[in-house]
Design an enzyme around this catalytic site. Structure first.
Site, short mmCIF file in Angstrom:
data_model
loop_
_atom_site.label_atom_id
_atom_site.label_comp_id
_atom_site.label_asym_id
_atom_site.label_seq_id
_atom_site.Cartn_x
_atom_site.Cartn_y
_atom_site.Cartn_z
N HIS A 1 -13.08 -13.33 -20.88
CA HIS A 1 -11.61 -13.43 -20.97
C HIS A 1 -10.89 -12.48 -20.02
CE1 HIS A 1 -11.65 -9.63 -22.99
NE2 HIS A 1 -10.43 -9.72 -23.42
N ASN B 1 -3.03 -4.10 -23.16
CA ASN B 1 -3.38 -4.83 -21.94
C ASN B 1 -2.48 -6.05 -21.68
OD1 ASN B 1 -4.28 -6.56 -23.88
ND2 ASN B 1 -6.40 -6.66 -23.19
N LYS C 1 4.36 -4.61 -17.38
CA LYS C 1 3.24 -4.16 -18.21
C LYS C 1 3.76 -3.63 -19.54
CE LYS C 1 -1.11 -3.23 -18.44
NZ LYS C 1 -1.99 -4.35 -18.68
N ASN D 1 -8.65 -14.91 -28.86
CA ASN D 1 -8.98 -14.24 -30.13
C ASN D 1 -8.76 -15.23 -31.27
OD1 ASN D 1 -9.49 -11.78 -28.92
ND2 ASN D 1 -7.75 -10.72 -29.77
N CYS E 1 -4.28 -13.76 -29.23
CA CYS E 1 -3.91 -13.19 -27.95
C CYS E 1 -4.45 -14.15 -26.88
CB CYS E 1 -4.57 -11.83 -27.80
SG CYS E 1 -4.23 -11.05 -26.22
#
Length: 476
Positions: A399, A202, A475, A325, A98
């Site tokens: 992050h 997110n 989103k 990640n 990610c």
DNA sequence: ATGTAC
């Protein structure tokens, strides 16, 4: 968190002395306020990670740290294979690779004045978002293999974006030593229609304005000026990464005893780097990194198409693409000796300092752009890696803002519709398939991103360059 | 994060 558990080593640095089975100390980078509000679980998880075989130097947490699966989110830990070091699926996270990429547009806020609404609609319709979202790219077995081996380089070869983009992606767009053969058929099947999609949680696609520069010189090298419009893309390896994480977590649990690994928490399941499971995981994880890089590359292509339709004078160029990640093999100086380490960054951004050979030539003299995403209602930041950072937590920084409230709590506190309405009054256009997702991701459910970024800056993990504020947010 | 619980 109880401050008495920690020993303060500096304004933004807190130590946990080794005790019990801890092999190294714990270190948390944060202000006193952030530490005070930080989940006690972070303390527990930082100390748990410090017990794992082959860990070197310390178990770290960044200023945005919060409770994660096994390892804290915002955790950094490095392992030496020659000391029996391990690799852990929970230390990478389920959404493998990610990350965030930032595109310059060549536009200023004025250029968007009349088309902002139109742009929001077009982005929302063209870039698939939400749980289980699928796109127009479908991969057969052959293409899946090529994508997992080639990453963004594969995507560019298929016509998504330009060769110039590749220079500004970690690993130049393609993670070496990916082993698609260690990715299960089921993981591949889950991914076959999910390329070029944002996903949920997110993840987002945001059109932002540069509202403030902290370091004009570095900003100029990054091609950022106050009033500029930029685009941030935050997403990962979708179903494929999640499936790999799930499967290897299981096999690491079942093989732990065989490898004589004692786990203080089942969620810390890991395998020696020099073991079959460890090697297979690393190969599969690297394939997932390529999946995420290709995914962000395809989303970039879609965003460029939308801008070309609505504001044809726009020219979208990539500042940088950085994952938060990962587990990567890096050379770091340990007691004066360059040492090959397996660095886990989970919810932590690589932040290499100036002069690092892995950086593209045009950025090498200033350092790596560090992209820190806020929430849909608050600022995001561009920082730059520092020389000091390399000796702190292997060249790593926070992050994002980091959650301060669980999704469940957030759902009780907000209604998605109200959040969208409130943000609209501030000129921020939100588009999402899920009002529930909006409530879970309400800005109030996060720490104050500015405080987190200031802590990272004060601790010299990275240095502030520019502050961005949202105009449009799609989103997931 | 996630075919949003195993």
């Amino acid at each position: 968190m109880d401050l008495n558990l920690l020993k303060r080593r500096g304004p933004d640095e807190w130590h946990i002395a080794p005790r019990g089975k801890m092999r190294v100390p714990g270190v948390i980078y944060a202000t006193e306020d952030l530490i005070h509000d930080m989940d006690e679980k972070v303390y527990e998880q930082v100390t748990n990670v410090a017990t794992l075989p082959g860990i070197v130097q310390a178990s770290y947490a960044m200023p945005d740290a919060h409770w994660g699966y096994g390892f804290p989110i915002g955790g950094v830990a490095a392992f030496d294979p020659d000391l029996g070091g391990v690799v852990s699926a929970g230390g990478v996270g389920f959404d493998i690779s990610c990350g965030v990429r930032l595109l310059r547009t060549g536009l200023t806020v004025e250029d968007l004045q009349l088309v902002k609404e139109l742009l929001a609609e077009a982005l929302f319709h063209r870039i698939p978002a939400g749980v289980g979202s699928t796109g127009k790219v479908h991969l057969d077995r052959y293409e899946m293999q090529a994508m997992l081996a080639g990453g963004a380089r594969w995507a560019v070869g298929k016509g998504y974006g330009t060769h110039e983009d590749l220079e500004f992606i970690e690993e130049h767009g393609c993670m070496d030593d990916a082993k698609p053969e260690h990715v299960s058929d089921f993981a591949k099947k889950r991914q076959q229609d999910e390329m070029g999609t944002l996903g949920s949680g997110n993840h987002y696609l945001e059109v932002q304005q540069v509202v403030r520069l902290f370091d004009v010189e570095t900003a100029s090298v990054f091609g950022l000026r106050a009033g500029d419009v930029v685009v941030s893309i935050h997403c990962g390896s979708r179903g494929l990464g999640h499936q790999i994480g799930t499967e290897f977590l299981k096999s690491m649990v079942t093989t732990a005893a065989r490898h004589h690994i004692e786990l203080p928490d089942r969620e810390l399941a890991c395998a020696p780097i020099n073991s079959e499971v460890g090697q297979e995981y690393l190969g599969a994880m690297r394939a997932a990194i390529n999946c995420a890089l290709a995914n962000r590359q395809i989303v970039t292509h879609l965003v460029r198409q939308v801008f070309a339709d609505i504001v044809p004078q726009a020219s979208l160029s990539l500042l940088y693409d950085v994952s938060h990640n990962t587990c990567k093999v890096e050379e770091h100086v340990m007691d004066g000796i360059p040492t090959r380490l397996f660095v886990h960054r989970k919810g932590a951004t690589r932040a290499f300092g100036p002069g690092h050979p892995d950086l593209p030539p045009s950025l090498r003299s200033v350092g790596q752009p560090v992209l820190i995403g806020g929430t849909m209602g608050t600022a995001s930041y561009v920082l730059v890696g520092t020389k000091e950072s390399m000796a702190l937590a292997y060249g790593s920084a926070c992050h994002g803002a980091g959650r301060s409230m669980s999704r469940h709590q957030a759902l009780r506190q907000w209604h998605g519709r109200d959040v969208v309405k409130e943000l609209a009054t501030r000129g921020i256009l939100i588009r999402s398939p899920s009002m529930r997702g909006i409530a879970e991701e309400a800005p109030g459910a996060y720490k104050d991103v500015s405080e987190v970024v200031d802590a990272a800056d004060d601790a010299s993990l990275a240095r502030k360059v520019a502050r961005l504020e949202p105009l449009v947010c799609v989103k997931g």
